[in-house]
Design a protein around this motif. Sequence first.
Motif, PDB file in Angstrom:
ATOM      1  N   LYS A 188       0.821  -1.209   0.000  1.00  0.00           N
ATOM      2  CA  LYS A 188       0.000   0.000   0.000  1.00  0.00           C
ATOM      3  C   LYS A 188       0.855   1.258   0.000  1.00  0.00           C
ATOM      4  N   ASN A 239      -0.551   4.594  -5.180  1.00  0.00           N
ATOM      5  CA  ASN A 239      -1.375   5.777  -4.976  1.00  0.00           C
ATOM      6  C   ASN A 239      -2.822   5.334  -4.776  1.00  0.00           C
ATOM      7  N   ILE A 240      -3.327   5.443  -3.551  1.00  0.00           N
ATOM      8  CA  ILE A 240      -4.658   4.964  -3.205  1.00  0.00           C
ATOM      9  C   ILE A 240      -5.549   6.135  -2.809  1.00  0.00           C
ATOM     10  N   TYR A 241      -6.733   6.199  -3.381  1.00  0.00           N
ATOM     11  CA  TYR A 241      -7.699   7.256  -3.069  1.00  0.00           C
ATOM     12  C   TYR A 241      -8.993   6.621  -2.578  1.00  0.00           C
ATOM     13  N   ILE A 242      -9.551   7.196  -1.511  1.00  0.00           N
ATOM     14  CA  ILE A 242     -10.844   6.747  -0.994  1.00  0.00           C
ATOM     15  C   ILE A 242     -11.749   7.964  -0.883  1.00  0.00           C
ATOM     16  N   ASN A 243     -12.898   7.857  -1.483  1.00  0.00           N
ATOM     17  CA  ASN A 243     -13.881   8.936  -1.380  1.00  0.00           C
ATOM     18  C   ASN A 243     -14.205   9.203   0.092  1.00  0.00           C
ATOM     19  N   GLN A 249     -15.367   6.827   3.845  1.00  0.00           N
ATOM     20  CA  GLN A 249     -14.285   6.509   4.793  1.00  0.00           C
ATOM     21  C   GLN A 249     -14.873   6.239   6.178  1.00  0.00           C
TER      22      GLN A 249
END
Length: 283
Positions: A271, A275-279, A283
Motif C-alpha cells: 500500500k 497511490n490509493i484514493y478513498i472517497n 471513509q
Amino acid sequence: MVVALATLLFLLFVCLAAQVEINFYTVLMRVFIYFIIFFLLSCSEKQDPGDVVYARVGTNTLTSNSLSPDPKKSNSETVPLFVENWIDQTVFLSAAKERGLEKDTSLIKKRDSYYEQLLISSFIESEATSKTQVSSKEVRDYYDKNRDHFVRGQDIVFVEQYITTNKKEAHGVASALRKNTKINNEIIKRTTSGHIKKGVFSKKIDNRLFSGTKEIVGPFVLDGDVVVLRVLNRYKKGTQRGLEETYDEIYQRIFKTKMSKERVLLLDSLKKTMNIYINPKYQ
C-alpha cells in the motif's frame, strides 16, 4: 501425396479431353498450388504415432498425450474412469456452449473473480510462504502450553490396513500377520496406516477393534475390497494425545497464524508503494 498425384492426373485428363487451350505453365502453376494445399492438409492430419485416441465427443478428442502429464500415473484402472469423466464433462460443456452460456455476463464475472482470487492467493503464497518458518521447538512449546486441548473425545485405534482383492489372499495376509512371517506383497493391493475413530465401521467390526484384545481384525469386505486390519494401539476416550500424534495439527495452526501476520505486513508494504484514493464519503 496420393491425393495430390491423383488430382494432377485428373486436371491433365480434363485439359486433354476438353481440348482446352491453356498455357502449359499456367496449368503447371495451378497444379503446383493444388499439390501444396493437399500436402499441407495431409501433413496436418498426421497423428503422432505414440498418441493414442481414447475417445471423441463431436470435434473434441481425448488422446494419451492429454490424458496425464505423467504416463506412469495412467494405468488400466485409472484410464477408463478418466475417459468416462472426460466424456461426461465434454458433453455437458458442449451443451452449455450451445445454450450460449459461455457468453453469459454473470458467469464471465464469476470466472474473472475466481481467476483474480487465484492470482492473489498465488502471489501471497509465493511472497509470504518463504518467510514463514515453524521450528520443532515452537511446536513443542505450543503443545506444552495447550495439553488440555489435546484429549481424546472418543475411543480411537491406530491400525495398519492391508487391502487385497479376494478373501483367499486376505486370509493369507491375516495368517502371516498372526505368525509374524513375511507377507507376499504381490497379493497386496495397497497398505495404509492411521487412526480410526469408533463408529467408522459397522458395530460388529467396531466390537473387534475396540472391545476385544485381538491384534488382527478381518478379513472383511469394504467398498469392494477385502480388508485386514492390524491393531497397533488402542486409546480410550479422555486419554492424552501425544506430541507425535498432534505434531502436524499444531504445525498447521502455527503456520496459518504466522501466514496471516505475514499477509498483513505484505499488504501494508504494498500500500505504501501505490497511490490509493478513498472517497471521503465512504471513509
